[in-house]
Design a protein around this motif. Sequence first.
Motif, PDB file in Angstrom:
ATOM      1  N   ALA A 108      36.668  40.386  43.801  1.00  0.00           N
ATOM      2  CA  ALA A 108      37.029  39.478  42.705  1.00  0.00           C
ATOM      3  C   ALA A 108      38.124  38.540  43.220  1.00  0.00           C
ATOM      4  O   ALA A 108      39.169  39.006  43.671  1.00  0.00           O
ATOM      5  CB  ALA A 108      37.512  40.262  41.499  1.00  0.00           C
ATOM      6  N   TYR A 109      37.871  37.252  43.139  1.00  0.00           N
ATOM      7  CA  TYR A 109      38.761  36.229  43.730  1.00  0.00           C
ATOM      8  C   TYR A 109      39.346  35.383  42.597  1.00  0.00           C
ATOM      9  O   TYR A 109      38.633  34.612  41.952  1.00  0.00           O
ATOM     10  CB  TYR A 109      37.949  35.371  44.702  1.00  0.00           C
ATOM     11  N   PHE A 110      40.644  35.558  42.340  1.00  0.00           N
ATOM     12  CA  PHE A 110      41.322  34.886  41.229  1.00  0.00           C
ATOM     13  C   PHE A 110      42.077  33.653  41.728  1.00  0.00           C
ATOM     14  O   PHE A 110      42.825  33.725  42.707  1.00  0.00           O
ATOM     15  CB  PHE A 110      42.335  35.835  40.587  1.00  0.00           C
ATOM     16  N   GLY A 147      34.252  34.531  41.669  1.00  0.00           N
ATOM     17  CA  GLY A 147      35.440  33.739  41.388  1.00  0.00           C
ATOM     18  C   GLY A 147      35.863  33.904  39.933  1.00  0.00           C
ATOM     19  O   GLY A 147      35.019  34.048  39.049  1.00  0.00           O
ATOM     20  N   VAL A 148      37.175  33.879  39.707  1.00  0.00           N
ATOM     21  CA  VAL A 148      37.714  34.026  38.363  1.00  0.00           C
ATOM     22  C   VAL A 148      38.780  32.957  38.140  1.00  0.00           C
ATOM     23  O   VAL A 148      39.757  32.883  38.898  1.00  0.00           O
ATOM     24  CB  VAL A 148      38.334  35.421  38.137  1.00  0.00           C
ATOM     25  N   VAL A 276      37.836  45.143  45.793  1.00  0.00           N
ATOM     26  CA  VAL A 276      38.905  44.311  46.345  1.00  0.00           C
ATOM     27  C   VAL A 276      39.208  43.218  45.324  1.00  0.00           C
ATOM     28  O   VAL A 276      38.286  42.619  44.742  1.00  0.00           O
ATOM     29  CB  VAL A 276      38.505  43.670  47.696  1.00  0.00           C
ATOM     30  N   TYR A 277      40.512  42.951  45.116  1.00  0.00           N
ATOM     31  CA  TYR A 277      40.962  41.902  44.197  1.00  0.00           C
ATOM     32  C   TYR A 277      41.873  40.963  44.980  1.00  0.00           C
ATOM     33  O   TYR A 277      42.920  41.383  45.484  1.00  0.00           O
ATOM     34  CB  TYR A 277      41.710  42.514  43.011  1.00  0.00           C
ATOM     35  N   HIS A 278      41.454  39.711  45.071  1.00  0.00           N
ATOM     36  CA  HIS A 278      42.187  38.722  45.860  1.00  0.00           C
ATOM     37  C   HIS A 278      42.842  37.721  44.909  1.00  0.00           C
ATOM     38  O   HIS A 278      42.148  37.057  44.130  1.00  0.00           O
ATOM     39  CB  HIS A 278      41.229  38.006  46.806  1.00  0.00           C
TER      40      HIS A 278
END
Length: 853
Positions: A108-110, A147-148, A276-278
């Motif tokens: 998850a890409y914030f 993408g978030v 994974v949280y980026h």
Amino acid sequence: MKAIRTFTVRPVLAPSLAALDRLASNWRWSWSRTPRDLFASMDPDLWAEVGGNPVQMLGAVGQQRLDELAADEAFVARVDEEDRRLTDYLTGDRWFQRLEGAKPAHIAYFSPEFGVDGSLPQYSGGLGILAGDHLKSSSDLGVPLTGVGLFYRAGYFRQSIGDDGWQRESYPLLDPYGLGLTLLREADGTPVEVGLDLPDGRRLAARIWIADIGRIPLLLLDAETPSNTEDLRRVTDRLYGGGGEHRLLQELLLGVGGVRAVRAFCRITERPTPDVYHTNEGHAGFQGLERISELVTGQSLTFDVALAQVRASTVFTTHTPVPAGIDRFPRDLIASYLGGRLLDGLDAERALALGLEDYPGGDPSVFNMAVLGLHLGQHANGVSRLHGRVSREMFGQLWPGVDADEVPITSITNGVHAPTWVHADLKSLSEQRFGDSFSATHDWTDAGLVTDEELWGVRQAMKEDLVAEARRRVTEAALQSSPAVPAWIGDLLDPGVLTIGFARRVPTYKRLTLMLRDPERLTRLLTDPERPVQIVIGGKSHPADDSGKILIQQLVRFSRDPKVRGRIVFLPDYDITLAKTLYPGCDVWLNNPLRPLEACGTSGMKAALNGALNLSILDGWWDEWYDGRNGWAIPTADTATTDEERDDAEAAALYDLIEHQLVPTFYDREGGVPRRWLAMVRHTMTELGKKATSDRMVRDYVTELYVPAAAHDAALREDGFAAARELAAFVARVRSAWPAVHIANVDSSGIPQQAQAGDTLEVRANVFLDGLSADDVDVELIAGRTDEDDRLVGERRSTRLVATGPAGADGLTAFACTQPLTVTGTFGYTVRAVPSHPQLVSPVELGLVTYAS
């Protein structure tokens, strides 16, 4: 009379053209030539009129034309072929699927902004463009990433320049349906909403728009929903469009609401939960607190165990070397939100402490989003090698007692998405000579494949595009205040003149007006009758930044002087659309920030991939990859005693380089072609083509950060979070004991009075561990060369001392090692103790270090 809402009404597509809707709704068209060519062929003039957006094209083309195309067998065949290509792209195995070993199931890409295309204005500058390129390369490489972000109803802003040279902003509202976005819905068609319980009984709700970026879903949370009160609907009104509590609500929605949106999306689509949280900059830092809350309430973990689990799976990327660029909120404001119903089960005081500036030099009344990001992200990085070093120094106070070069912040240098940014003419030449439109393996130095004449011809054609676009934009701006177009615009810029480009956001440290430092000398360079120079400039200042607007005004006023106005121009409303013409159309890309305040500066990479040479201060990526053959380095006036002296010196160096190096090299022709110049161009395209791409960047993120983060997450989750509990207990035990841990004494032997290379140093140290075991610590010999102050400098070697037995009656544990002397010159060593645990990424990440005195 003004409409309160606008939206797009599409005609009905015949079954034979049904795939057009799918092709238009996937933003892969923004970097793939053939679907764009397909839509353009429907009506070339209309395609240009709608800004090259397929969704808007389908809304504007009309039912009659669509019916004609449905009967056109050749066009229908092209539609079917494009649909097959998209299916193959979305379903086939790519680099990530072929990557061996354990790897993340879902990332998850914030990010607070995403720059995908000019027709989706959800970005302000480099941070958003980088995020958009990250999604595109993740798609091309097959990385399972989501993408978030937020959906801003008015985007950032549209810029115009008044007669007085002052920047003016406008905020046209966006229709998400007209942009090809779709709402996330439950199986019964109900729109999914996530909600945040705010203080005073308020509730902030958001719907979730999905933009398909190739294989990557981009979730955009939108507060414009009937569930919200009028004031809460404005939370997602504008990107960076407010301060204080408004900005905080945006970041809470991005972080806390973003995690909840990902949960809903995974449930509905049956995708695996991210491992994974980026977080792309600190704006989304609250995602970590939401995940701690989930683990506390859903898994009955303690705060410390949940924190260990969240840290293990979190990647934090910092993009700013400027403290002023970090979001900071009053402590009491954050406390009012964390102490409410927002995050169930969360220890509000412990959570608050993760972001407070409670270190020497900080302000303990302030909650710092970068501090929160670093405390929650066990894996952290800057965005160029120099920026990594600056970040380690900037945030070093979070790791007291740790040398700056050991602060656990690494670096991955940014890159740019070549299929998006390389000009179509250059792609076409590449396809003719190399077989595909872009590859990092292309050797442009091979004149047998691409002659100087061919390369120069393409470069000139790209410059002609820029000249035409500049004249069009200046004409359009002139017509806003006068019915007649000034005659001089017809002679604005010249494709045959050495063209320098400069475009970026306009904070003061980027020094938009350094080129104006000596206006008379600049005028001489611009108007030289034999070998003139021309400069094309773009850039936006934040709406609240009057100092940046003043710089734009100064530049615009200079450019309007009749003596130079044909040779220097400011193009308003700098965005992705303009950038795609500007970067390829310049011979040189200028960047002159205050070193080291440019984190990376990817605009110069985009220009370089199109064959432009860089002229830049050694900052960001240029400090790392400048090699003397891909452009010119502007010397930094490090010894200047004042800002004025520094700017004068660096501006003079800039003028000198242009006059004595750029101009002669560019205008030295053989057979009408600048051979020496093109040799530099070929070298630049070949060497930077291997490094300056977001494909390389994303591969680095996967192998260096995502894979380790996923492995750490999996290890801590096993057996009902047994390892997470053990790690949390270890951290608590070590922190409790560490104030008493010390190295009592160090003895050495084996070195004669005159040491020689090949001798062996034997070191013994007695360490008081205050109840810790020898396995809880690493006792290390750190050795290397020393300076005149006995400080260890340069490359250092670390050797682990091994415990020789249990602690004695005095509580001291003996450790020993041997160290061969392999370096010559002044040599020194020290001994230190640090915590040791297999789930620590860095031995100093807890900020606990004890040195021998």
